[in-house]
Design a protein around this motif. Structure first.
Motif, PDB file in Angstrom:
ATOM      1  N   ARG A 182       0.418   7.091 -13.300  1.00  0.00           N
ATOM      2  CA  ARG A 182       1.805   6.652 -13.429  1.00  0.00           C
ATOM      3  C   ARG A 182       2.047   5.391 -12.597  1.00  0.00           C
ATOM      4  O   ARG A 182       2.716   4.453 -13.041  1.00  0.00           O
ATOM      5  N   MET A 183       1.503   5.358 -11.402  1.00  0.00           N
ATOM      6  CA  MET A 183       1.691   4.184 -10.553  1.00  0.00           C
ATOM      7  C   MET A 183       1.026   2.951 -11.152  1.00  0.00           C
ATOM      8  O   MET A 183       1.588   1.849 -11.115  1.00  0.00           O
ATOM      9  N   ASN A 205       0.877  -1.164   0.000  1.00  0.00           N
ATOM     10  CA  ASN A 205       0.000   0.000   0.000  1.00  0.00           C
ATOM     11  C   ASN A 205       0.918   1.218   0.000  1.00  0.00           C
ATOM     12  O   ASN A 205       1.761   1.364   0.898  1.00  0.00           O
ATOM     13  N   ILE A 206       0.772   2.078  -1.002  1.00  0.00           N
ATOM     14  CA  ILE A 206       1.692   3.184  -1.218  1.00  0.00           C
ATOM     15  C   ILE A 206       0.939   4.481  -0.935  1.00  0.00           C
ATOM     16  O   ILE A 206       0.009   4.836  -1.661  1.00  0.00           O
ATOM     17  N   VAL A 207       1.322   5.165   0.134  1.00  0.00           N
ATOM     18  CA  VAL A 207       0.588   6.338   0.589  1.00  0.00           C
ATOM     19  C   VAL A 207       1.420   7.589   0.304  1.00  0.00           C
ATOM     20  O   VAL A 207       2.510   7.768   0.870  1.00  0.00           O
ATOM     21  N   PHE A 208       0.885   8.444  -0.571  1.00  0.00           N
ATOM     22  CA  PHE A 208       1.564   9.683  -0.923  1.00  0.00           C
ATOM     23  C   PHE A 208       1.175  10.807   0.041  1.00  0.00           C
ATOM     24  O   PHE A 208       0.214  10.688   0.811  1.00  0.00           O
ATOM     25  N   ALA A 209       1.905  11.913  -0.049  1.00  0.00           N
ATOM     26  CA  ALA A 209       1.723  13.020   0.887  1.00  0.00           C
ATOM     27  C   ALA A 209       0.334  13.623   0.815  1.00  0.00           C
ATOM     28  O   ALA A 209      -0.179  14.146   1.814  1.00  0.00           O
ATOM     29  N   ASP A 210      -0.296  13.554  -0.361  1.00  0.00           N
ATOM     30  CA  ASP A 210      -1.607  14.180  -0.530  1.00  0.00           C
ATOM     31  C   ASP A 210      -2.767  13.216  -0.302  1.00  0.00           C
ATOM     32  O   ASP A 210      -3.910  13.531  -0.595  1.00  0.00           O
ATOM     33  N   ALA A 211      -2.491  12.052   0.231  1.00  0.00           N
ATOM     34  CA  ALA A 211      -3.536  11.044   0.422  1.00  0.00           C
ATOM     35  C   ALA A 211      -4.600  11.514   1.407  1.00  0.00           C
ATOM     36  O   ALA A 211      -4.317  12.253   2.352  1.00  0.00           O
ATOM     37  N   ASP A 221      -3.837  12.929  -6.615  1.00  0.00           N
ATOM     38  CA  ASP A 221      -3.295  13.427  -7.873  1.00  0.00           C
ATOM     39  C   ASP A 221      -3.502  12.407  -8.990  1.00  0.00           C
ATOM     40  O   ASP A 221      -3.012  11.279  -8.911  1.00  0.00           O
ATOM     41  N   LEU A 222      -4.226  12.821 -10.031  1.00  0.00           N
ATOM     42  CA  LEU A 222      -4.565  11.898 -11.115  1.00  0.00           C
ATOM     43  C   LEU A 222      -3.326  11.423 -11.866  1.00  0.00           C
ATOM     44  O   LEU A 222      -3.222  10.251 -12.241  1.00  0.00           O
ATOM     45  N   PHE A 246      -4.953  -0.899  -7.254  1.00  0.00           N
ATOM     46  CA  PHE A 246      -6.114  -0.154  -6.770  1.00  0.00           C
ATOM     47  C   PHE A 246      -5.686   1.258  -6.384  1.00  0.00           C
ATOM     48  O   PHE A 246      -4.598   1.446  -5.826  1.00  0.00           O
ATOM     49  N   VAL A 247      -6.530   2.229  -6.655  1.00  0.00           N
ATOM     50  CA  VAL A 247      -6.257   3.614  -6.295  1.00  0.00           C
ATOM     51  C   VAL A 247      -7.341   4.093  -5.333  1.00  0.00           C
ATOM     52  O   VAL A 247      -8.538   4.024  -5.649  1.00  0.00           O
TER      53      VAL A 247
END
Length: 476
Positions: free
Chosen positions: A421-422, A252-258, A415-416, A432-433
């Motif tokens: 990209r992921m 599970n990859i959590v970005f700063a804007d999640a 961010d779309l 899954f997004v």
């Protein structure tokens, strides 16, 4: 203690030796099943071969009608099936009942899907008529694991039967009871004797005899990489197709804007479902360094609120499947401690009181895990979440793809561009997004990259896995 029979050619079959089935919540023996060997496997394969000569000729609409009737019977008995599934696997009762509902859904879905699964015509020239048609393999072997016995039974048997194959299924010795109950419901639904046979026993004997049988035309296997290799070699020796759904080390990859309100419960559920004993478990948490502290704190709080107990108590988390599996998970935790990883939640077995002699383990959160360590690389198969920080999207991709597995991934971002990209760059069969998992995902093709296996199950791809295409060419 209940004696439960194998089902071969529509008949109940017992053997002199038996295999004990334990309740993981208590450690007690709840049933005994036959210890099938080469003789019983041969009977089952022969029954499937005889049945296949007729089943493949049954009109698609009639096949679909039987599968729909099967789905209706599963729905009728879903409470009993859910209770039995919870008892043998240790999963909370509500999860097991949901598994029963999805099992019915598979048979209903493939009943409809096969009715619209057509061949095609190829317009080569005016003097030639060319068409394709799909035909069954014949006799298919199915070896399934103990974590989702009903769902995996359905996702492999439903498309195989729909396409006109006849099947021999070997459930895991730890959790065979719902597969045997489903086999009896299939007969009640009108499936011909021999079209579906369920044999029990150990993988080293019954499983090896089935996958090595000379009269099998296709193998479907869900389980470990090590056993998958053995089965692939057996299939290669006879030059027959095989579908392998193996392990995972899914991130599970959590970005700063999640959106943390969505990400936290998504991450928690992805590792605690079936006590983390899922090939698609979100067992790695890759988190941007800027939101690392707040995310780890919130997951730690969520783990502290998890309720744990026997399957039939229907709490959040049940036991692991066996003492051996719990010991294996604990060995990973010991190794992580030795390498300096920081256990911020859980990390211990639970015994006594409500836990009795069951195989319980605290949900465990481990921070600052080296992505190249065993905990960062190997499938633990328990409620253990390994946290690693990343600095930017390139490092996130590097870490996500930095294991030998590629089954599922989750991406959490608003961010779309980052999301797309992921999806493009992460090597996984499903990405899954802002969610994780598809609540069964009957319609969604499922399978892995790299050591997570090959071939696809679920959706229309599941039908194609159990058929071979033939081209007809007619000169006019």
């Amino acid at each position: 203690m209940k004696q439960v029979a194998a089902v071969i050619n529509g008949e109940s079959i017992q053997t002199r030796n038996t295999v004990a089935v334990l309740d993981p919540s208590s450690g007690e023996v709840i049933a005994e099943t036959p210890d099938c060997g080469p003789a019983e496997i041969d009977l089952a394969v022969s029954a499937a071969r005889r049945a296949s000569h007729q089943w493949r000729k049954v009109a698609v609409a009639d096949r679909a009608r039987i599968l729909r009737r099967f789905a209706q019977l599963i729905e009728r008995d879903r409470d009993d099936l859910g209770h039995l599934e919870a008892l043998q696997t240790g999963k909370p009762l509500r999860q097991a009942r949901r598994d029963a509902e999805l099992t019915a859904r598979y048979f209903d879905f493939y009943a409809s899907a096969v009715e619209t699964h057509y061949g095609s015509s190829i317009p080569l020239n005016a003097d030639t008529m060319i068409f394709t048609q799909w035909e069954p393999h014949g006799v298919t072997a199915h070896v399934i694991p103990w974590n989702y016995p009903m769902q995996i039974f359905a996702r492999t048997i439903a498309p195989a039967l729909a396409m006109g194959n006849c099947c021999v299924l070997k459930p895991a010795e730890e959790a065979p009871l719902t597969a045997l109950r489903l086999a009896s419901l299939a007969l009640e639904a009108g499936l011909p004797a021999g079209a579906l046979n369920v044999v029990t026993g150990y993988g080293e004997t019954a499983g090896a005899a089935l996958t090595g049988h000379s009269d099998i035309d296709h193998i479907s296997f869900t389980g470990s990489v090590e056993v998958g290799r053995t089965i692939a070699r057996a299939a290669a020796n006879r030059v027959i197709p095989v579908t392998l759904e193996l392990g995972g080390k899914s991130p599970n990859i959590v970005f700063a804007d999640a959106d943390m309100e969505r990400a936290v419960p998504g991450v928690v559920n992805a590792i605690l479902q079936m006590a983390g004993q899922t090939c698609s478990a979100g067992s790695r948490l890759l988190v941007h360094e800027s939101v690392h502290d707040i995310l780890v704190e919130r997951i730690q709080q969520a783990f502290a609120n998890v309720t744990i107990g026997p399957a039939l108590s229907d709490l959040t988390l049940g036991p692991l499947i066996s003492q051996a599996q719990r010991s294996r998970v604990l060995s990973f935790l010991d190794e992580a401690r030795g390498n300096g990883a920081k256990i911020v939640a859980g990390g211990s077995a639970l015994n006594g009181g409500v836990f009795g002699e069951g195989f319980f383990l605290q949900p465990t959160l481990i921070d600052d895990v080296d992505p190249d360590s065993p905990l960062g690389q190997e499938e633990v198969f328990g409620p253990v979440l390994a946290v690693t920080r990343f600095r930017d999207i390139d490092e996130a991709v590097q870490f996500a793809n930095g294991t030998d597995y590629g089954l599922v991934a989750g991406v959490w971002t608003r961010d779309l561009s980052t999301a797309h990209r992921m999806i493009r760059e992460v090597l996984a069969g499903q990405v899954f997004v802002n969610t994780y998992g598809a609540s069964g995902g009957v319609e969604l093709p499922f399978g892995g990259f790299k050591r997570s296996g090959y071939g696809r199950e679920k959706g229309a791809e599941g039908l194609r896995s159990f058929a071979q295409i033939k081209t007809g060419v007619v000169a006019l």
